[in-house]
Design a protein around this motif. Structure first.
Motif, PDB file in Angstrom:
ATOM      1  N   LEU B   7      -5.390  -8.405 -97.014  1.00 18.40           N
ATOM      2  CA  LEU B   7      -5.006  -6.997 -97.181  1.00 18.40           C
ATOM      3  C   LEU B   7      -6.054  -6.247 -97.996  1.00 18.40           C
ATOM      4  O   LEU B   7      -6.447  -5.125 -97.658  1.00 18.40           O
ATOM      5  CB  LEU B   7      -3.645  -6.899 -97.878  1.00 18.40           C
ATOM      6  CG  LEU B   7      -2.408  -7.276 -97.056  1.00 18.40           C
ATOM      7  CD1 LEU B   7      -1.188  -7.431 -97.966  1.00 18.40           C
ATOM      8  CD2 LEU B   7      -2.129  -6.236 -95.976  1.00 18.40           C
ATOM      9  N   ALA B   8      -6.501  -6.886 -99.076  1.00 16.38           N
ATOM     10  CA  ALA B   8      -7.464  -6.224 -99.974  1.00 16.38           C
ATOM     11  C   ALA B   8      -8.774  -5.909 -99.256  1.00 16.38           C
ATOM     12  O   ALA B   8      -9.495  -4.981 -99.646  1.00 16.38           O
ATOM     13  CB  ALA B   8      -7.718  -7.103-101.195  1.00 16.38           C
ATOM     14  N   ILE B  14      -6.821  -0.071-101.494  1.00 12.72           N
ATOM     15  CA  ILE B  14      -7.402  -0.032-102.838  1.00 12.72           C
ATOM     16  C   ILE B  14      -7.181  -1.372-103.549  1.00 12.72           C
ATOM     17  O   ILE B  14      -8.073  -1.916-104.182  1.00 12.72           O
ATOM     18  CB  ILE B  14      -6.764   1.111-103.666  1.00 12.72           C
ATOM     19  CG1 ILE B  14      -7.094   2.453-103.008  1.00 12.72           C
ATOM     20  CG2 ILE B  14      -7.236   1.083-105.108  1.00 12.72           C
ATOM     21  CD1 ILE B  14      -6.202   3.590-103.471  1.00 12.72           C
ATOM     22  N   ALA B  15      -5.994  -1.881-103.408  1.00 17.13           N
ATOM     23  CA  ALA B  15      -5.674  -3.177-104.012  1.00 17.13           C
ATOM     24  C   ALA B  15      -4.433  -3.743-103.342  1.00 17.13           C
ATOM     25  O   ALA B  15      -3.608  -3.001-102.801  1.00 17.13           O
ATOM     26  CB  ALA B  15      -5.426  -3.023-105.511  1.00 17.13           C
ATOM     27  N   ALA B  16      -4.314  -5.057-103.372  1.00 17.01           N
ATOM     28  CA  ALA B  16      -3.120  -5.723-102.850  1.00 17.01           C
ATOM     29  C   ALA B  16      -2.740  -6.817-103.828  1.00 17.01           C
ATOM     30  O   ALA B  16      -3.617  -7.430-104.453  1.00 17.01           O
ATOM     31  CB  ALA B  16      -3.389  -6.306-101.467  1.00 17.01           C
ATOM     32  N   ARG B  29      -5.700  -8.433-105.948  1.00 12.59           N
ATOM     33  CA  ARG B  29      -7.114  -8.371-105.529  1.00 12.59           C
ATOM     34  C   ARG B  29      -7.432  -6.907-105.226  1.00 12.59           C
ATOM     35  O   ARG B  29      -6.602  -6.200-104.666  1.00 12.59           O
ATOM     36  CB  ARG B  29      -7.347  -9.178-104.256  1.00 12.59           C
ATOM     37  CG  ARG B  29      -6.943 -10.640-104.342  1.00 12.59           C
ATOM     38  CD  ARG B  29      -8.077 -11.510-104.826  1.00 12.59           C
ATOM     39  NE  ARG B  29      -7.664 -12.905-104.878  1.00 12.59           N
ATOM     40  CZ  ARG B  29      -6.981 -13.458-105.874  1.00 12.59           C
ATOM     41  NH1 ARG B  29      -6.611 -12.727-106.913  1.00 12.59           N
ATOM     42  NH2 ARG B  29      -6.654 -14.737-105.855  1.00 12.59           N
ATOM     43  N   GLY B  30      -8.652  -6.502-105.554  1.00 15.52           N
ATOM     44  CA  GLY B  30      -9.056  -5.142-105.218  1.00 15.52           C
ATOM     45  C   GLY B  30      -9.489  -4.366-106.442  1.00 15.52           C
ATOM     46  O   GLY B  30      -9.869  -4.941-107.458  1.00 15.52           O
ATOM     47  N   ARG B  31      -9.373  -3.045-106.329  1.00 12.08           N
ATOM     48  CA  ARG B  31      -9.931  -2.167-107.359  1.00 12.08           C
ATOM     49  C   ARG B  31      -8.883  -1.708-108.385  1.00 12.08           C
ATOM     50  O   ARG B  31      -8.711  -0.522-108.631  1.00 12.08           O
ATOM     51  CB  ARG B  31     -10.587  -0.963-106.680  1.00 12.08           C
ATOM     52  CG  ARG B  31     -11.921  -1.302-106.036  1.00 12.08           C
ATOM     53  CD  ARG B  31     -12.419  -0.149-105.205  1.00 12.08           C
ATOM     54  NE  ARG B  31     -11.756  -0.069-103.922  1.00 12.08           N
ATOM     55  CZ  ARG B  31     -11.507   1.072-103.263  1.00 12.08           C
ATOM     56  NH1 ARG B  31     -11.832   2.231-103.798  1.00 12.08           N
ATOM     57  NH2 ARG B  31     -10.935   1.051-102.088  1.00 12.08           N
ATOM     58  N   CYS B  91       0.786  -3.151-101.821  1.00 10.42           N
ATOM     59  CA  CYS B  91      -0.517  -2.681-101.369  1.00 10.42           C
ATOM     60  C   CYS B  91      -0.688  -1.222-101.794  1.00 10.42           C
ATOM     61  O   CYS B  91       0.226  -0.409-101.589  1.00 10.42           O
ATOM     62  CB  CYS B  91      -0.526  -2.770 -99.851  1.00 10.42           C
ATOM     63  SG  CYS B  91      -2.072  -3.268 -99.181  1.00 10.42           S
ATOM     64  N   PHE B  92      -1.796  -0.891-102.403  1.00 10.21           N
ATOM     65  CA  PHE B  92      -2.124   0.497-102.738  1.00 10.21           C
ATOM     66  C   PHE B  92      -3.133   0.991-101.697  1.00 10.21           C
ATOM     67  O   PHE B  92      -4.166   0.356-101.481  1.00 10.21           O
ATOM     68  CB  PHE B  92      -2.756   0.570-104.139  1.00 10.21           C
ATOM     69  CG  PHE B  92      -1.758   0.600-105.266  1.00 10.21           C
ATOM     70  CD1 PHE B  92      -0.668  -0.252-105.274  1.00 10.21           C
ATOM     71  CD2 PHE B  92      -1.920   1.478-106.331  1.00 10.21           C
ATOM     72  CE1 PHE B  92       0.255  -0.233-106.317  1.00 10.21           C
ATOM     73  CE2 PHE B  92      -0.999   1.505-107.382  1.00 10.21           C
ATOM     74  CZ  PHE B  92       0.085   0.653-107.368  1.00 10.21           C
TER      75      PHE B  92
END
Lengths: 110, 119, 117
Positions: B7-8, B14-16, B29-31, B91-92
């Motif tokens: 997903l990330a 943006i992030a998951a 994971r992600g920003r 999730c974002f």
């Protein structure tokens, strides 16, 4: 033991539930299915309040909100009150909420 | 690759992350930095808990064949960002990428058998 | 006023509805064959979406102030993803969509265009 809670003025029904939400016992003006539904609702609502208290604590940086001591939802004629794994429905006209919450807190240690 | 990493890596994500229903663990994971990931997991978990309670009540009124229950997740949309959750995975998203369909489809597919008892 | 009949043309649409600030159902259309849906279910669904929009608004406020990451507030819509159907709301308008056929992005665009009564 929850019979003592039912003896308080204005208490219409009372239930005890386990940490996993399972119904333990219930008494009052609800049938068995109604008492089980009340226990289930109280368990789910308790988790929701815990989540909201976590957020309040996080956003405000104020100590003292978590873990939440209990919750009350006040309707026009009735209220639902809960402390720990006990929940009761009370008649707003008859019950003293302070007395009910104190009794629930005490009974939670039985 | 784990669902979170997958997903990330998707465009617009943006992030998951994933949180435990007990509230004692999370991964992301992600920003988002670690502190924001922790905050995000607290917020997503709180909404999920409330939603499941509400959906249980809704289920008492739904007739035969109603596809609304049991609850699988939720979506919150803001002017620039969207948050979506299925089971205990969040999730974002950046709205500009228009990735909600792909992201939700993947989440629903991969989490179709996730338990719904919130344990 | 939201054109509910047009919203019912969205892919997978099972129902379209409007509601007030308290979450009370105002107008609704239910697609033919949408079993299990009626005004009572939609009214409860609207209350649910209003309640969660309020919670999300609080979260967005707190999040933006704490992280400086702006773009969530004000919350425009809340969506509930059920086993087979989803309910999406924006403003005072919403739709129920079958998950397998739903185009969520298109639904949000359509609701944003028609959502405020």
């Amino acid at each position: 033991m929850i019979r003592r809670l039912l003896a308080l003025d204005g208490v219409l029904a009372v239930c005890r539930f386990r940490d996993d939400g399972a119904f333990v016992e219930g008494l009052g003006l609800l049938d068995e299915e109604g008492l089980r539904r009340l226990a289930r609702f109280a368990h789910d609502y308790k988790r929701m309040v815990q989540g909201n208290a976590d957020q309040l604590s996080m956003f405000t940086g104020m100590p003292g909100w978590t873990p939440p001591g209990g919750w009350m939802v006040r309707g026009r004629a009735s209220s639902v009150c809960s402390v720990a794994n006990l929940v009761c429905i009370v008649d707003n006209g008859e019950a003293n909420l302070k007395e009910v919450m104190d009794a629930l807190a005490e009974a939670a240690h039985w | 690759m784990s669902l979170i990493s997958e997903l990330a890596a998707m465009p617009g994500v943006i992030a998951a992350g994933e949180y435990s229903y007990r509230g004692d663990r999370y991964v992301c994971r992600g920003r988002l930095d670690d502190e924001d990931a922790r905050r995000a997991s607290i917020m997503c978990r709180a909404t999920t808990m409330g939603l499941h309670m509400q959906a249980d009540i809704l289920g008492g009124f739904c007739g035969e064949g109603c596809g609304l229950v049991p609850a699988r997740g939720w979506v919150v949309r803001g002017p620039r960002f969207t948050v979506c959750v299925v089971a205990n995975v969040f999730c974002f998203l950046d709205n500009e990428a228009g990735a909600l369909n792909e992201v939700l489809a993947l989440m629903r597919e991969r989490l179709a058998d996730a338990p719904t008892d919130l344990v | 006023m939201a054109d509910l009949d047009a919203l019912l043309e969205l892919p997978g649409a099972r129902a379209a509805f409007t509601f007030n600030d308290r979450g009370e159902l105002r107008e609704h259309r239910i697609a033919e064959g949408a079993e299990g849906l009626d005004a009572t279910v939609l009214d409860l669904l609207c209350h649910m979406c209003v309640a969660n929009t309020a919670i999300a608004t609080m979260q967005a406020r707190g999040w933006e102030r704490m992280t400086g990451m702006e773009g969530f507030y004000p919350i425009e819509g809340f969506g509930f993803v059920g086993l087979e159907w989803s309910a999406l709301t924006h403003g005072h308008c919403g739709v129920v969509l079958a998950n397998d056929e739903a185009d969520y992005e298109a639904a949000y665009r359509a609701l944003a265009a028609r959502g405020e009564p």
